[in-house]
Write an enzyme that holds these catalytic residues in place. Structure first.
Site, PDB file in Angstrom:
ATOM      1  N   GLU A  60       0.828  -1.201   0.000  1.00 58.16           N
ATOM      2  CA  GLU A  60       0.000   0.000   0.000  1.00 58.16           C
ATOM      3  C   GLU A  60       0.871   1.263   0.000  1.00 58.16           C
ATOM      4  OE1 GLU A  60      -2.565  -0.182   3.350  1.00 58.16           O
ATOM      5  OE2 GLU A  60      -4.265   0.687   2.289  1.00 58.16           O
TER       6      GLU A  60
ATOM      7  N   VAL B  65      -8.511   1.308  11.855  1.00 54.43           N
ATOM      8  CA  VAL B  65      -8.538   2.422  10.902  1.00 54.43           C
ATOM      9  C   VAL B  65      -8.853   1.899   9.500  1.00 54.43           C
ATOM     10  CG1 VAL B  65      -7.305   4.500  10.154  1.00 54.43           C
ATOM     11  CG2 VAL B  65      -6.699   3.422  12.318  1.00 54.43           C
ATOM     12  N   PRO B  66     -10.057   1.388   9.295  1.00 52.08           N
ATOM     13  CA  PRO B  66     -10.399   0.914   7.943  1.00 52.08           C
ATOM     14  C   PRO B  66     -10.451   2.092   6.969  1.00 52.08           C
ATOM     15  CG  PRO B  66     -12.343   0.924   9.378  1.00 52.08           C
ATOM     16  CD  PRO B  66     -11.172   1.222  10.250  1.00 52.08           C
ATOM     17  N   HIS B  67      -9.928   1.871   5.766  1.00 48.72           N
ATOM     18  CA  HIS B  67      -9.885   2.981   4.808  1.00 48.72           C
ATOM     19  C   HIS B  67      -9.920   2.454   3.384  1.00 48.72           C
ATOM     20  CE1 HIS B  67      -5.639   1.887   5.586  1.00 48.72           C
ATOM     21  NE2 HIS B  67      -5.515   2.048   4.285  1.00 48.72           N
ATOM     22  N   GLY B  68     -10.221   3.329   2.462  1.00 50.76           N
ATOM     23  CA  GLY B  68     -10.225   2.919   1.066  1.00 50.76           C
ATOM     24  C   GLY B  68     -10.341   4.111   0.133  1.00 50.76           C
TER      25      GLY B  68
END
Lengths: 162, 148
Positions: A60, B65-68
């Site tokens: 990422e 900290v979920p993210h996208g």
């Protein structure tokens, strides 16, 4: 009398507010006959912190680094085009590292008199952690700082500029 | 836009109703949609779930900290959720997660996205602050803690 503002730096970070700041910097540079610089900082410090904090995977980090490189090119080109449309020369540069430190370094390197930034937070928190990079730069840079506000007025000024 | 400007009562859920990882993500995305910040909840949820499939963003000390990246938002959007009883988020330390920061950003705004995540990472170093957030009774208290 020496001109009070000879070199202006606009910091562009990909937000609408920073593009407004760049427009205002172009208006000022043309009006004052000042030399104009624009800077985008690829925030590699934050990328490393996010991997260290396990928020980012290694893959990422690489992906976002590429995204940031592309953003840098896109937004600096946008500023170049805005300046060109008004007949203003601009030196658009990209650097990488910790954003506020890179801004400080560019201010020193080019002898900048005025740093133009997009709007900072309207909320004042006691928590230092919540100062974003723009606010850190505003607080620590050695030259005068102008915070561009009132997007509509700046858009008008930019349009009126011949 | 600074992180603190994005955290308003309408993007905070206390307590979260869901008790699964996917449920938490969908509930927080739905919260952002209800606040008018997400145009396509399914696409936004999918972006976050796909990222989670590569590795959990459940950190230590009960924070996740979920993210996208998604075209379902026009600019950076952040939702905060609190699940006082904790939910299994496949966290690094194996413990249940209680404090959630969900971040969505359009693909062409990686700078603000990364900066918001870095601000959250800095905040989460303060265990006392996180503990206080988890003990909040409602969204108003959460917002006040950020603005304190």
């Amino acid at each position: 009398m020496t001109k009070p503002i000879r070199r202006i730096l606009a910091y562009v970070d990909g937000t609408e507010q920073s593009v407004t700041a760049a427009q205002y910097a172009i208006v000022l540079a043309k009006s004052l006959g000042a030399e104009l610089f624009a800077l985008y900082v690829v925030n590699t410090r934050a990328l490393s912190e996010l991997v260290k904090a396990h928020i980012f995977l290694d893959s990422e980090q690489e992906e976002y680094h590429r995204d940031l490189d592309e953003d840098a090119e896109r937004y600096l080109n946008h500023v170049r085009n805005l300046a060109r449309s008004k007949g203003v020369a601009v030196t658009a540069e990209r650097s990488s590292g910790a954003v506020h430190q890179e801004i400080l370094a560019k201010v020193r390197e080019h002898g900048i008199d005025l740093l133009v930034l997009g709007e900072v937070s309207q909320i004042r928190s006691r928590r230092d952690e919540l100062y974003n990079e723009t606010e850190r730069a505003m607080r620590s840079v050695a030259c005068s700082v102008l915070i561009a506000k009132n997007e509509d007025r700046i858009a008008e000024l930019f349009e009126e500029l011949v | 836009m600074a992180l603190i400007d994005l955290i308003r009562e309408d993007v905070v859920r206390v307590p979260l109703a869901a008790n699964t990882k996917e449920g938490i993500i969908r509930e927080l995305v739905q919260t952002l949609a209800a606040a008018g910040k997400v145009s396509d909840s399914e696409a936004a949820s999918r972006a976050v779930l796909d990222r989670e499939a590569k590795g959990s963003t459940g950190l230590e000390e009960g924070v996740a900290v979920p993210h996208g990246k998604t075209l379902a938002v026009q600019s950076l959007a952040v939702a905060v959720g609190v699940a006082p009883r904790g939910v299994d988020f496949e966290a690094l330390d194996g413990k249940p997660s209680s404090l959630f920061f969900l971040i969505l950003a359009p693909p062409d705004q990686s700078g603000p996205h990364i900066e918001a995540l870095a601000e959250i990472a800095r905040l989460c170093r303060s265990k006392a602050f996180c503990r206080t957030l988890v003990s909040s009774r409602d969204a108003k208290e959460v917002v006040e803690l950020f603005q304190d």
